[in-house]
Motif scaffolding. Structure first.
Motif, PDB file in Angstrom:
ATOM      1  N   CYS A 200     -10.821  -9.215   4.978  1.00  0.00           N
ATOM      2  CA  CYS A 200     -10.068 -10.454   4.769  1.00  0.00           C
ATOM      3  C   CYS A 200     -10.867 -11.440   3.919  1.00  0.00           C
ATOM      4  N   GLN A 201     -12.158 -11.575   4.221  1.00  0.00           N
ATOM      5  CA  GLN A 201     -12.995 -12.482   3.434  1.00  0.00           C
ATOM      6  C   GLN A 201     -13.044 -12.051   1.976  1.00  0.00           C
ATOM      7  N   PHE A 202     -13.101 -10.749   1.754  1.00  0.00           N
ATOM      8  CA  PHE A 202     -13.138 -10.224   0.391  1.00  0.00           C
ATOM      9  C   PHE A 202     -11.822 -10.474  -0.334  1.00  0.00           C
ATOM     10  N   MET A 203     -10.698 -10.245   0.343  1.00  0.00           N
ATOM     11  CA  MET A 203      -9.392 -10.373  -0.313  1.00  0.00           C
ATOM     12  C   MET A 203      -8.981 -11.824  -0.516  1.00  0.00           C
ATOM     13  N   GLU A 204      -9.632 -12.762   0.179  1.00  0.00           N
ATOM     14  CA  GLU A 204      -9.355 -14.180  -0.083  1.00  0.00           C
ATOM     15  C   GLU A 204      -9.639 -14.527  -1.538  1.00  0.00           C
ATOM     16  N   ARG A 205     -10.600 -13.821  -2.114  1.00  0.00           N
ATOM     17  CA  ARG A 205     -10.949 -14.073  -3.524  1.00  0.00           C
ATOM     18  C   ARG A 205      -9.895 -13.533  -4.483  1.00  0.00           C
ATOM     19  N   HIS A 206      -8.989 -12.714  -3.957  1.00  0.00           N
ATOM     20  CA  HIS A 206      -8.014 -12.052  -4.826  1.00  0.00           C
ATOM     21  C   HIS A 206      -6.581 -12.513  -4.548  1.00  0.00           C
ATOM     22  N   LEU A 207      -6.442 -13.681  -3.918  1.00  0.00           N
ATOM     23  CA  LEU A 207      -5.100 -14.212  -3.661  1.00  0.00           C
ATOM     24  C   LEU A 207      -4.329 -14.360  -4.968  1.00  0.00           C
ATOM     25  N   GLY A 208      -3.078 -13.906  -4.951  1.00  0.00           N
ATOM     26  CA  GLY A 208      -2.224 -14.005  -6.132  1.00  0.00           C
ATOM     27  C   GLY A 208      -2.361 -12.861  -7.104  1.00  0.00           C
ATOM     28  N   GLU A 209      -3.356 -11.997  -6.915  1.00  0.00           N
ATOM     29  CA  GLU A 209      -3.554 -10.872  -7.830  1.00  0.00           C
ATOM     30  C   GLU A 209      -2.670  -9.689  -7.424  1.00  0.00           C
ATOM     31  N   THR A 210      -2.382  -8.831  -8.415  1.00  0.00           N
ATOM     32  CA  THR A 210      -1.488  -7.691  -8.212  1.00  0.00           C
ATOM     33  C   THR A 210      -2.282  -6.382  -8.269  1.00  0.00           C
ATOM     34  N   PHE A 211      -1.930  -5.454  -7.369  1.00  0.00           N
ATOM     35  CA  PHE A 211      -2.645  -4.178  -7.284  1.00  0.00           C
ATOM     36  C   PHE A 211      -1.658  -3.037  -7.057  1.00  0.00           C
ATOM     37  N   ALA A 212      -2.079  -1.837  -7.471  1.00  0.00           N
ATOM     38  CA  ALA A 212      -1.340  -0.624  -7.125  1.00  0.00           C
ATOM     39  C   ALA A 212      -1.792  -0.172  -5.748  1.00  0.00           C
ATOM     40  N   GLY A 213      -0.857   0.382  -4.985  1.00  0.00           N
ATOM     41  CA  GLY A 213      -1.205   0.835  -3.642  1.00  0.00           C
ATOM     42  C   GLY A 213      -0.306   1.957  -3.169  1.00  0.00           C
ATOM     43  N   ILE A 214      -0.623   2.478  -1.980  1.00  0.00           N
ATOM     44  CA  ILE A 214       0.140   3.566  -1.373  1.00  0.00           C
ATOM     45  C   ILE A 214       0.526   3.153   0.037  1.00  0.00           C
ATOM     46  N   VAL A 215       1.782   3.398   0.410  1.00  0.00           N
ATOM     47  CA  VAL A 215       2.237   3.082   1.760  1.00  0.00           C
ATOM     48  C   VAL A 215       1.445   3.948   2.743  1.00  0.00           C
ATOM     49  N   SER A 216       0.771   3.296   3.707  1.00  0.00           N
ATOM     50  CA  SER A 216      -0.102   4.018   4.635  1.00  0.00           C
ATOM     51  C   SER A 216       0.408   4.022   6.066  1.00  0.00           C
ATOM     52  N   GLY A 217       1.435   3.232   6.367  1.00  0.00           N
ATOM     53  CA  GLY A 217       1.994   3.192   7.719  1.00  0.00           C
ATOM     54  C   GLY A 217       3.277   2.390   7.711  1.00  0.00           C
ATOM     55  N   VAL A 218       4.194   2.738   8.601  1.00  0.00           N
ATOM     56  CA  VAL A 218       5.496   2.067   8.651  1.00  0.00           C
ATOM     57  C   VAL A 218       5.816   1.693  10.090  1.00  0.00           C
ATOM     58  N   GLN A 219       6.256   0.435  10.276  1.00  0.00           N
ATOM     59  CA  GLN A 219       6.688  -0.046  11.578  1.00  0.00           C
ATOM     60  C   GLN A 219       8.006  -0.790  11.411  1.00  0.00           C
ATOM     61  N   ALA A 220       8.614  -1.189  12.511  1.00  0.00           N
ATOM     62  CA  ALA A 220       9.895  -1.891  12.446  1.00  0.00           C
ATOM     63  C   ALA A 220       9.763  -3.220  11.712  1.00  0.00           C
ATOM     64  N   TYR A 221       8.579  -3.850  11.780  1.00  0.00           N
ATOM     65  CA  TYR A 221       8.396  -5.176  11.187  1.00  0.00           C
ATOM     66  C   TYR A 221       7.895  -5.126   9.749  1.00  0.00           C
ATOM     67  N   GLY A 222       7.635  -3.942   9.210  1.00  0.00           N
ATOM     68  CA  GLY A 222       7.176  -3.837   7.833  1.00  0.00           C
ATOM     69  C   GLY A 222       6.394  -2.573   7.592  1.00  0.00           C
ATOM     70  N   PHE A 223       5.766  -2.487   6.420  1.00  0.00           N
ATOM     71  CA  PHE A 223       4.953  -1.310   6.132  1.00  0.00           C
ATOM     72  C   PHE A 223       3.604  -1.736   5.563  1.00  0.00           C
ATOM     73  N   PHE A 224       2.597  -0.910   5.875  1.00  0.00           N
ATOM     74  CA  PHE A 224       1.236  -1.178   5.436  1.00  0.00           C
ATOM     75  C   PHE A 224       0.983  -0.475   4.106  1.00  0.00           C
ATOM     76  N   VAL A 225       0.211  -1.147   3.262  1.00  0.00           N
ATOM     77  CA  VAL A 225      -0.110  -0.610   1.940  1.00  0.00           C
ATOM     78  C   VAL A 225      -1.621  -0.588   1.768  1.00  0.00           C
ATOM     79  N   GLU A 226      -2.142   0.559   1.375  1.00  0.00           N
ATOM     80  CA  GLU A 226      -3.568   0.701   1.075  1.00  0.00           C
ATOM     81  C   GLU A 226      -3.752   0.609  -0.433  1.00  0.00           C
ATOM     82  N   LEU A 227      -4.607  -0.331  -0.863  1.00  0.00           N
ATOM     83  CA  LEU A 227      -4.826  -0.535  -2.289  1.00  0.00           C
ATOM     84  C   LEU A 227      -5.615   0.632  -2.876  1.00  0.00           C
ATOM     85  N   GLN A 228      -5.332   0.927  -4.146  1.00  0.00           N
ATOM     86  CA  GLN A 228      -6.051   2.013  -4.808  1.00  0.00           C
ATOM     87  C   GLN A 228      -7.390   1.548  -5.356  1.00  0.00           C
ATOM     88  N   GLU A 229      -7.475   0.271  -5.759  1.00  0.00           N
ATOM     89  CA  GLU A 229      -8.724  -0.241  -6.340  1.00  0.00           C
ATOM     90  C   GLU A 229      -9.775  -0.514  -5.272  1.00  0.00           C
TER      91      GLU A 229
END
Length: 717
Positions: free
Chosen positions: A619-648
């Motif tokens: 979280c501390q690391f990604m605070e520096r990347h707020l607003g940036e766009t990345f490619a990712g892969i869906v890594s998990g799915v739940q009723a409230y949404g899905f998780f994405v793992e970044l490729q970079e």
């Protein structure tokens, strides 16, 4: 009182003979307890009530919880105020606790629950009627103060209720600081918990304070008591000549350690010799911690309290004082060290032909890293080979043996989840430079195979002699979990055979091989892993399902795992001239069950703390990347949404269903996917997406993404 009357006999009596709740006099009469022993009987009954094994009803009568529609278990709270209590009756039997019935308990407490009804489909619902064990004596959180009152907001959102701090209990804390509060009064139906500030950790947002918060949140002992450090300082820093008596001298054997670049404590060293005709002899020498840490001494009691070392990025909370863990107990290169050695001979098929165990003295020839070994045996780096010309031939023999051991383990059905872990790269100041997928080379697997072989050999040796010990056990997955997994497999035209209600590890491994390279590989791996039970320590040998091993224990890491130290002590007694006496076997049988439970709990605590710190760093690391766009892969799915793992970066975040404004998305649980009601757009594990970093919540350790390719909703007709 009869010598035969004990806790277990009382429980057996209530299980088999108590047809209705009984008072103490009834129990005494049925069991023939004389008047002199009635007080002792009452103490045993009260102890069972405290542990939740019995419940005391109106009129002072006792009964097993389940026979009066009660359940005892650990309360797991959700940050939204409701919770669940496991009934211990199998998978899928958790009791739902509405928020209004959980006010008097806190996350982690041992509670007694009355099962009342099931309004949530087939899931039972209940209310907490008694707290029998408190999980928290302190709470860490943010101190807030107004003119009239003060309180601490717990850092763990599952604790839910703020802790009220009276005026005379605030110390020097200031608003916004992170503090540790001792709980002086636990919550009741109408009052929040009350406490006293006992330590100010520092300002919120300070990275070091965030780490200390997680340490306190999980109750990790992170400072050694002064008397333990004094005891450690009295242990010699070098091996003394008189300590070599009765040990085999392996100092001339070419022995090396192979560990990660940042490792400082070296538990294990290995050596091999090609003996011709396809036979290879392996020596696994493990630090003889038991020689320096005697059962029951100050250092041992502190090690038992800790249970395990805990590893955070850039720091370690060791089980033993550093004078031992990084000093005399660590198998450092070019110095004499005491070890407990497992010497094994294997044939060309990796079958163990012989095994022998003994105390030894060794002198490691080199401290090698996984990267160096990879360069020598995988990539053929000539410069590295030249630097270790005397060691390189031995590494090639090690590679051959490791391949044979791996092939044999694979053939018997051992399951290999080669799951990646996050590696957090820090600069010299301790700041995060990058978060990458941890690399695993054959060098890692080489050491892993040797350690597995030694662990199995020790467990078999002690098991054959019927010596009680702490096994590392892994039970098969429950039939309910396997049935759910089979339902998922049907959607991909896959099957999983079940024999007499049980699945075999061999068939699970074959399934992993079958889906390798297919789009659904990631999903199958993840769902299979979630179906597995967690391995633990136990004196009851039920085998290790994941390894397809009948006998398995932890022997190879006594510097950082207390169960390994216990196994060392048992092994040393078994190797003595008189072996393990019947009296000693009885003593071990009495103490090992509790020891297994405690060390398993300490292991889980360490794993949770390590996960939390990694999540915080991400979280501390990604605070520096707020607003940036990345490619990712869906890594998990739940009723409230899905998780994405970044490729970079090896970082995961959540795309909430509420952010998907182009359709109504519905969760298909059996297929682990979300599907749009009108567009029929599907999100499932393995899908490639592009996301933008929308929000980072350090307190909750959450990263929120939004899709960048979300199609705008069309106007309604």
């Amino acid at each position: 009182m009869s010598a035969e009357l004990n806790v277990q006999r009382l429980l057996d009596f209530f299980e088999k003979n108590a047809r209705f709740p009984l008072g103490p006099e009834d129990v005494a009469r049925h069991l023939g307890v004389g008047r002199r022993d009635r007080k002792r009987l009452r103490a045993l009954l009260d102890d069972l009530v405290e542990r939740g094994a019995l419940v005391q009803l109106k009129g002072g009568r006792f009964a097993l919880p389940r026979k009066v529609n009660l359940v005892t278990g650990t309360l797991s709270m959700h940050r939204d105020g409701y919770g669940f209590v496991s009934s211990g009756a199998g998978e899928g039997k958790d009791i739902f606790i509405p928020a209004r019935f959980a006010r008097e308990a806190m996350h982690g407490d041992q509670v007694v629950v009355r099962v009342e009804r099931g309004l949530r489909g087939d899931k039972p619902e209940g209310r907490i009627v008694r707290v029998v064990g408190r999980a928290h004596q302190t709470v860490v959180g943010r101190f807030e103060q107004s003119r009239k009152f003060a309180y601490v907001v717990p850092s763990d959102p599952r604790l839910g209720q703020d802790v009220y701090i009276p005026r005379n209990a605030r110390g020097k804390a200031r608003s916004g600081q992170i503090v540790v509060a001792r709980l002086d009064a636990f919550p009741s139906k109408n009052r929040n918990p009350e406490g006293t500030v006992i330590e100010v950790l520092g300002e919120a947002g300070d990275p070091e304070v965030e780490v200390l918060t997680i340490i306190h949140q999980h109750g990790l002992p992170h400072r050694f008591p002064a008397e333990v450090l004094v005891a450690a300082s009295e242990i010699p820093e070098l091996v003394l000549p008189e300590e070599l008596t009765g040990r085999e001298d392996l100092r001339e054997l070419l022995t090396v350690t192979i560990d990660g670049e940042t490792a400082k404590d070296f538990d294990d060293a290995v050596a091999v010799r090609d003996e011709g005709q396809g036979r290879i002899r392996l020596w696994v020498s493990i630090a003889d911690v038991g020689h320096y840490v005697r059962e029951g001494d100050l250092i041992d009691r502190e090690a038992y309290l800790r249970g395990t070392s805990v590893y955070f990025p850039g720091r370690c909370i060791p089980m033993l004082p550093e004078r031992l863990s990084n000093g005399i107990c660590s198998l450092n290169p070019n110095v004499e060290r005491l070890a407990l050695t497992a010497e094994m001979l294997f044939d060309r098929d990796g079958v163990r032909l012989e095994s022998r165990f003994y105390p030894a003295v060794i002198r490691s020839r080199a401290r090698l890293t996984y990267t160096q070994v990879r360069a020598m045996i995988e990539t053929g780096d000539e410069a590295e080979i030249a630097r270790h010309a005397d060691i390189h031939p031995h590494l090639l023999v090690m590679k051959t043996l490791a391949e044979r051991l791996r092939a044999r383990r694979h053939a018997r059905g051992s399951i290999d989840f080669d799951l990646p872990e996050a590696e957090i790269i820090l600069d010299l100041q301790g700041n995060i430079e990058d978060i990458v997928r941890g690399e695993r080379y054959f060098a890692h697997r080489l050491i892993e195979e040797f350690m597995l072989a030694a662990n199995e050999a020790v467990a078999s040796f002690l098991g054959e002699r019927e010596v009680p010990l702490l096994y590392r056990v892994h039970e098969p997955p429950s039939p309910e979990k396997i049935q759910q997994f089979q339902e998922l497999l049907k959607h991909f035209n896959l099957s999983l055979p079940v024999h007499q209600g049980q699945v075999r590890p061999r068939d699970l491994q074959k399934l992993l091989e079958e889906v390798a390279g297919r789009p659904e590989e990631r999903m199958i791996n993840q769902v299979m892993l979630r179906a597995m039970k967690q391995a633990c320590y136990s004196p009851e040998n039920v085998g290790h399902f994941g390894l397809a091993a009948d006998n398995y224990c932890h022997f190879t890491s006594p510097i950082r795992r207390y169960p390994d130290l216990v196994v060392h002590r048992v092994l040393r007694r078994a190797l003595g001239k008189k072996g393990v006496s019947d009296k000693e076997k009885q003593r071990l049988a009495a103490i090992l069950p509790e020891m297994g439970e405690l060390t398993s709990a300490r292991e889980r605590r360490a794993m949770e703390a390590e996960r939390d710190i990694v999540a915080l760093k991400k979280c501390q690391f990604m605070e520096r990347h707020l607003g940036e766009t990345f490619a990712g892969i869906v890594s998990g799915v739940q009723a409230y949404g899905f998780f994405v793992e970044l490729q970079e970066f090896f970082v995961e975040g959540l795309v909430r269903v509420s952010s998907l404004g182009d359709d109504f998305y519905h969760f298909e649980e059996e297929r682990h996917r979300l599907i749009g009601e009108y567009s029929r757009r599907v999100f499932q594990i393995g899908d490639e997406v592009r996301v933008r970093v929308e929000h980072v919540d350090l307190e909750r350790r959450q990263i929120d993404f939004v899709l960048t390719d979300l199609r705008p909703p069309s106007s309604a007709n």
